[in-house]
Design a protein around this motif. Structure first.
Motif, PDB file in Angstrom:
ATOM      1  N   PHE B 315      53.267  27.382  24.636  1.00  0.00           N
ATOM      2  CA  PHE B 315      51.901  27.613  24.163  1.00  0.00           C
ATOM      3  C   PHE B 315      50.913  27.295  25.283  1.00  0.00           C
ATOM      4  O   PHE B 315      49.966  28.053  25.536  1.00  0.00           O
ATOM      5  CB  PHE B 315      51.667  26.723  22.939  1.00  0.00           C
ATOM      6  N   ALA B 316      51.167  26.168  25.977  1.00  0.00           N
ATOM      7  CA  ALA B 316      50.286  25.781  27.079  1.00  0.00           C
ATOM      8  C   ALA B 316      50.333  26.834  28.180  1.00  0.00           C
ATOM      9  O   ALA B 316      49.302  27.272  28.696  1.00  0.00           O
ATOM     10  CB  ALA B 316      50.701  24.418  27.624  1.00  0.00           C
ATOM     11  N   LEU B 317      51.538  27.247  28.516  1.00  0.00           N
ATOM     12  CA  LEU B 317      51.721  28.154  29.655  1.00  0.00           C
ATOM     13  C   LEU B 317      51.153  29.537  29.367  1.00  0.00           C
ATOM     14  O   LEU B 317      50.502  30.142  30.212  1.00  0.00           O
ATOM     15  CB  LEU B 317      53.223  28.248  29.964  1.00  0.00           C
ATOM     16  N   LEU B 318      51.403  30.041  28.161  1.00  0.00           N
ATOM     17  CA  LEU B 318      51.085  31.440  27.877  1.00  0.00           C
ATOM     18  C   LEU B 318      49.720  31.634  27.235  1.00  0.00           C
ATOM     19  O   LEU B 318      49.120  32.691  27.379  1.00  0.00           O
ATOM     20  CB  LEU B 318      52.161  32.034  26.951  1.00  0.00           C
ATOM     21  N   THR B 319      49.221  30.642  26.512  1.00  0.00           N
ATOM     22  CA  THR B 319      47.978  30.837  25.769  1.00  0.00           C
ATOM     23  C   THR B 319      46.836  29.992  26.312  1.00  0.00           C
ATOM     24  O   THR B 319      45.800  30.513  26.709  1.00  0.00           O
ATOM     25  CB  THR B 319      48.199  30.494  24.281  1.00  0.00           C
ATOM     26  N   VAL B 320      47.042  28.667  26.325  1.00  0.00           N
ATOM     27  CA  VAL B 320      45.936  27.776  26.675  1.00  0.00           C
ATOM     28  C   VAL B 320      45.565  27.928  28.146  1.00  0.00           C
ATOM     29  O   VAL B 320      44.383  28.020  28.487  1.00  0.00           O
ATOM     30  CB  VAL B 320      46.304  26.321  26.339  1.00  0.00           C
ATOM     31  N   GLY B 321      46.570  28.009  29.028  1.00  0.00           N
ATOM     32  CA  GLY B 321      46.305  28.137  30.460  1.00  0.00           C
ATOM     33  C   GLY B 321      45.439  29.359  30.765  1.00  0.00           C
ATOM     34  O   GLY B 321      44.345  29.235  31.325  1.00  0.00           O
ATOM     35  N   PRO B 322      45.873  30.558  30.378  1.00  0.00           N
ATOM     36  CA  PRO B 322      45.054  31.756  30.622  1.00  0.00           C
ATOM     37  C   PRO B 322      43.667  31.668  29.989  1.00  0.00           C
ATOM     38  O   PRO B 322      42.689  32.125  30.565  1.00  0.00           O
ATOM     39  CB  PRO B 322      45.890  32.870  29.978  1.00  0.00           C
ATOM     40  N   LEU B 323      43.598  31.059  28.786  1.00  0.00           N
ATOM     41  CA  LEU B 323      42.310  30.925  28.114  1.00  0.00           C
ATOM     42  C   LEU B 323      41.351  30.081  28.936  1.00  0.00           C
ATOM     43  O   LEU B 323      40.184  30.441  29.121  1.00  0.00           O
ATOM     44  CB  LEU B 323      42.533  30.264  26.751  1.00  0.00           C
ATOM     45  N   LEU B 324      41.868  28.957  29.446  1.00  0.00           N
ATOM     46  CA  LEU B 324      41.034  28.086  30.275  1.00  0.00           C
ATOM     47  C   LEU B 324      40.646  28.803  31.564  1.00  0.00           C
ATOM     48  O   LEU B 324      39.535  28.643  32.070  1.00  0.00           O
ATOM     49  CB  LEU B 324      41.774  26.789  30.600  1.00  0.00           C
ATOM     50  N   MET B 325      41.588  29.594  32.075  1.00  0.00           N
ATOM     51  CA  MET B 325      41.315  30.323  33.319  1.00  0.00           C
ATOM     52  C   MET B 325      40.118  31.248  33.161  1.00  0.00           C
ATOM     53  O   MET B 325      39.313  31.424  34.072  1.00  0.00           O
ATOM     54  CB  MET B 325      42.541  31.152  33.723  1.00  0.00           C
ATOM     55  N   GLN B 326      40.011  31.875  31.981  1.00  0.00           N
ATOM     56  CA  GLN B 326      38.904  32.802  31.751  1.00  0.00           C
ATOM     57  C   GLN B 326      37.560  32.099  31.878  1.00  0.00           C
ATOM     58  O   GLN B 326      36.590  32.674  32.357  1.00  0.00           O
ATOM     59  CB  GLN B 326      39.023  33.420  30.354  1.00  0.00           C
TER      60      GLN B 326
END
Lengths: 265, 490
Positions: B315-326
């Motif tokens: 979840f961290a790798l695929l969802t939260v990380g990209p979300l924070l990146m945005q």
């Protein structure tokens, strides 16, 4: 028979504080109070007596709407405090409870210091403008509860460290600190030894100067000692209500007599 | 005799003992159970326990001691000349063991006769051939001393197993007979069985404790070994973590501080997510929610606790990380270089800890006596005043304990960090930098192909030990806090 008949006759002329008409209380399907009509006077100690489960505590808790905290409880009828319906929608139960203080069966001091226990109510209601005023409220309340001399040197000690009798008097101090008009006491001495009981009873008698006091008790001697008016409850009915001396010497109802003489209970 | 069979035989003897003991006790009382001191089943259980427990314990001890004795004896048989200079006694012994196992397998598959396998002057080439055709792996050529040692090893192991089987069965029989003989009307079987059960419970408890002790010991020895190879001061005070995997060591920087900083930083982020949310959830559930809402919400919240941490990691790798990146990445505020960062791992770990905090706090808040609340309401306090000023202070020690327990879980968490926080050990204040933790580094140090005796691999134990001490201290502190204030409202 009684110490000062004259003062008692005067007492009966006090103005009415609480007035209940046709009060019914239900706990779910259980009909706990069945049509109680009663007038409670100011500056008078009224005792509620009766066997366990007769509804005296329930009725007491109706007077400051403590039953509101119980989900399944339903109250019907009218109860007025100074001619104002306390179950009116516009009445804030929180403010009502500030006017009608309560002391519980088991001493329940908060896990705070003695000072903070007493200062709790005044702080919530913003009764003191500064620390000095708060100090004087705390001292006055503790003095009124006849515990000042015992705790004045350790106001910062936890309230839970006191003995049972001291804890109960601390709870009384806590209740009078918010300057209520009525003080409800739900078996305040049932967890106390005889000496502490005597102290609390003496205190109740002093509190009568300023407050209307309602006390629920299982001890008929206690009711006879501290109260001027007595109400006898049985199976949800208010069986008899009148002068304490009359209830204990010359009851009108057979059930009252049976209870007082120990045949039912 | 295979162990399973031995176990079944002992069990059968115990069952027989149970039946016989019960029957004998009933017979002694002329089939009137009122004349017995205890219920008949207690007499049976007495015989059964006496048959099973001593025999079982004896077998366990024998199985633990036998390999030590055999290895020791065989090892003494091997002269110093047998051991090559490039090798060690331990390696030669493992070769002996392999040869012995190979002989067992070859005999079982019929490639070599029992006598041949046993005879001291068997032809080396022939034995080697038969071992090979049985599919056994032999590292080097069999030599005469090794073959003899292997034969000796086989013989002793075999003899040991037979002797053990015989003794175990004898002990079981003796125990059963003793139990049956005891089954008389006045015998206090109930008390004896109670004592036996108590002993079993004590044994179970001590196994748990001994295991903990064993884990600590295994860490300690390897840690000491590590500090022999690498100076402790550099480990504890070093600001740089740069292990070299050349295998020879020496050029590695193994400072623990960047890792500890990463651990603490990520845990801090996680706790600052989990504590407020968990606490508010607990207050809502225990004070405001109707029983219906509570009945639905609480199990749902606790489902979070059942999700494996690797799933959180994904979840961290695929969802939260990209979300924070945005938001914080190149296109946004530009603070974040990649999706893996302290913030990513911390947020997800915080979510993981929510049910932990909320569930424990909920129980603790519920344990605050209703009398406290009544007292507060009776003084004209509102519900939120009551909660803030009476309920939460009364529950505070328990809540602190819950938070500290959650903290020690956060510190020990691995998978979320591996997937969410990156692998770079660095000392930085930016929560959007990639960092790593002690646990993640333990994994990477042990899964590399470094020599196990090198400081690069052994550092994992020192790291584990450090972590163990930190979490232990946290747990002890939590227990201390909880215990110190526990009786406050009684």
């Amino acid at each position: 028979m009684y110490d000062s008949p004259i003062s008692e006759r005067q007492l009966t002329q006090q103005e009415i504080k609480f007035s209940a008409r046709g009060v019914q209380v239900y706990y779910g399907d259980n009909h706990a109070i069945k049509g109680v009509d009663v007038d409670l006077e100011d500056k008078t100690v009224t005792a509620f007596i009766g066997p366990s489960g007769c509804g005296k505590s329930t009725f007491l808790r109706c007077l400051n709407r403590m039953n509101d905290t119980i989900d399944i409880c339903r109250v019907e009828g009218t109860i007025t405090l100074d001619d104002q319906d306390i179950y009116d929608k516009r009445v804030d139960p929180v403010q009502l409870r500030a006017r009608v203080g309560m002391v519980f069966q088991k001493p329940n001091p908060f896990p705070k210091s003695i000072y903070d226990n007493v200062a709790y109510g005044p702080r919530i209601h913003g009764m003191a403008r500064n620390r000095d005023e708060l100090d004087s409220i705390v001292e006055k309340s503790l003095r009124r509860a006849a515990i000042w001399d015992e705790v004045k040197d350790r106001l910062n000690a936890p309230g839970t460290g006191l003995s049972g009798g001291q804890q109960q008097r601390l709870c009384i101090a806590r209740a009078v600190a918010t300057e209520p008009e009525v003080l409800l006491m739900d078996e305040p001495c049932s967890a106390l030894d005889p000496i502490a009981t005597a102290q609390v009873e003496e205190l109740i008698d002093e509190l009568r100067q300023d407050y209307s006091v309602v006390i629920v008790t299982h001890s008929m001697q206690q009711a006879a000692r501290v109260s001027q008016k007595t109400a006898f409850f049985h199976l949800g009915h208010l069986v008899e209500f009148g002068e304490t001396s009359q209830i204990f010497t010359n009851p009108e109802d057979k059930r009252t007599e049976s209870y007082i003489t120990g045949r039912i209970g | 005799m295979p162990l399973q069979w031995l176990f079944l035989i002992v069990l059968a003897i115990a069952t027989l003992g149970y039946v016989m003991g019960r029957r004998r006790a009933l017979a002694a009382a002329h089939h009137d159970r009122r004349r017995l001191h205890s219920l008949p089943s207690y007499y049976g259980a007495n015989a059964g326990l006496k048959a099973f427990v001593p025999a079982f314990l004896f077998a366990v001890i024998w199985l633990l001691v036998q390999p030590l004795v055999v290895t020791n004896t065989v090892s003494n048989m091997l002269g110093a000349d047998v051991i090559p200079d490039t090798s060690s006694r331990g390696l030669v012994m493992s070769e002996v063991r392999r040869a012995a196992d190979g002989l067992d397998a070859a005999v079982a598959q019929g490639f070599i006769t029992k006598d041949r396998a046993r005879s001291a002057d068997a032809d080396l080439n022939e034995v080697t051939e038969s071992l090979k055709s049985a599919g056994q792996i032999i590292t080097s050529e069999l030599t005469r001393p090794i073959l003899n040692a292997a034969q000796r090893y086989r013989a002793m192991t075999g003899a040991g197993a037979s002797i053990m089987s015989g003794l175990v069965i004898l002990i079981a029989l003796a125990g059963a007979l003793w139990g049956i003989w005891q089954a008389k009307a006045e015998f206090r079987a109930r008390n004896v069985v109670e004592q036996g059960i108590r002993a079993l419970l004590i044994a179970a408890a001590s196994i748990a404790i001994l295991t903990t002790l064993g884990i600590v010991l295994s860490l300690i020895f390897n840690t000491i070994e590590f500090f022999r190879l690498y100076p402790a001061a550099d480990f504890f005070l070093g600001l740089n973590w740069a292990p070299s995997f050349s295998g020879r060591g020496g050029s590695s920087d193994l400072g623990v501080l960047p890792l500890l900083w990463g651990t603490l930083y990520i845990s801090l982020v996680a706790l600052s997510v989990a504590v407020p949310i968990g606490l508010f959830a607990a207050v809502y559930l225990s004070e405001y929610a109707s029983p219906r809402a509570r009945g639905i919400a609480k199990p749902l919240l606790e489902i979070l606790a059942g999700i494996p941490t690797i799933v959180y990691g994904l979840f961290a790798l695929l969802t939260v990380g990209p979300l924070l990146m945005q938001v914080f990445g190149e296109d946004g505020l530009g603070w974040m270089q990649a999706g893996t960062a302290v913030m990513t791992a911390g947020l997800v770990m915080g979510i993981m800890l929510i049910p932990f905090v909320s569930s424990l706090s909920d129980d603790i808040i519920n344990a605050v006596p209703q009398a406290m609340r009544d007292g507060s309401y009776g003084l004209g306090a509102t519900q939120s005043e009551t909660i803030r000023q009476v309920v939460l202070p009364a529950a505070l020690p328990g809540i602190v304990g819950a938070i500290l327990l959650a903290a020690s879980r956060a510190i020990g968490e691995t998978m979320i960090v591996v997937l969410g926080a990156g692998a770079a050990a660095r000392l930085s204040l930016n929560p959007f930098d990639a960092m790593t933790t002690v646990t993640a580094k333990i994994v990477s140090q042990l899964t590399g192909d470094a020599d196990f005796a090198s400081p690069e691999a052994l550092v994992a134990f020192a790291l584990g030990m450090t972590l163990f001490v930190i979490t232990l201290a946290l747990n002890v502190f939590a227990l201390y806090v909880v215990r110190k204030y526990r009786e406050q409202y009684e």
